[in-house]
Design an enzyme around this catalytic site. Sequence first.
Site: not given
Length: 320
Positions: A79, A181, A199, A209, A232-233
């Site tokens: 990631s 991330t 990330t 994106r 993060t997420g």
Amino acid sequence: MISRRKLLASAAATAVLSRLNITKSFAAQPKPQVPLIISTWNNRGANEAGWAILNKKGRALDAVEAAARVPEADPKDTSVGYGGLPDRDGHVTLDACIMDEKGRAGSVTFMENIMHAISVARAVMEKTPHVMLAGEGAYQFALANGFKKENLLTENAKKAWEDWKKESKYKPVINIERHDTIGVLAIDAKNDLSGACTTSGLAFKMRGRVGDSPILGAGLYIDNEIGGACATGLGETVMRAVSSFLVVELMRQGKTPQQACEEAIRRLVKKTPEYKDLQVGILAVNRAGEHGAYSIHKGFNYTLSLGNETKVHEADHFIK
Ligand code: GLY
């Protein structure tokens, strides 16, 4: 029982603090515990690279950059950077930002073929009048500044993409391999703060994106007077809630880093009807060296290096 004299002294102290716009809980915090470096997920190698700098009285900015470069170069980390999972068209595109103790910031987004996005973000901060460069412009800037072109798509990531294409399902994965991330926050021996966030973004995303990680205030925010936060997420959710800036502002109002992270996740959940299907984790530190961490789901962890000890901790979470 508290004496009248003590009561009056306490009331007078509260009045002074209130005039100075400092809440009692913030003023009462312990002596700063610095240096310190904290990062999202299980990231020992990253923290150790940053700690080596902090331990020699180096600058927090150098520490967070060195830390972020470790997962960026790790082909097993799917990631971040080299080895990151590509977008749905098979391109690895990177997002990163960095912020220092003076409030200066640099960011790159939708950048391809350069491994160390965090160092390009730092170069944007230090060598241009701008904050963010995107896509081809970020890539050309990196080449002009000595970064080399590299293929970031590893065989493993290519295989995962080819497998994904068989069904092309588009659903965020919660706690992807227990990392996502990489956000890093550090306080150096001078008590100055910096942060970094890097990330390859959501796996198999639409081409073009951009997530929260290169967006100041969303994926990362630092205010040297108060503290710093990173997220993060699922970036779409974090961007809508401007979570890192919110956490720093909540700390400014007197919340501890833990209280601020919890409040920021509660607000994000309130605005996100589908919150059970996605993960967001937030980390924060204040100038006193206190830290906080909170996420929507169980499974978010973070790595803290303090006083020559590096430990991975599980964060508390909203859904019990
Ligand atoms: N937090 C990383 C992303 O959504 O791209």
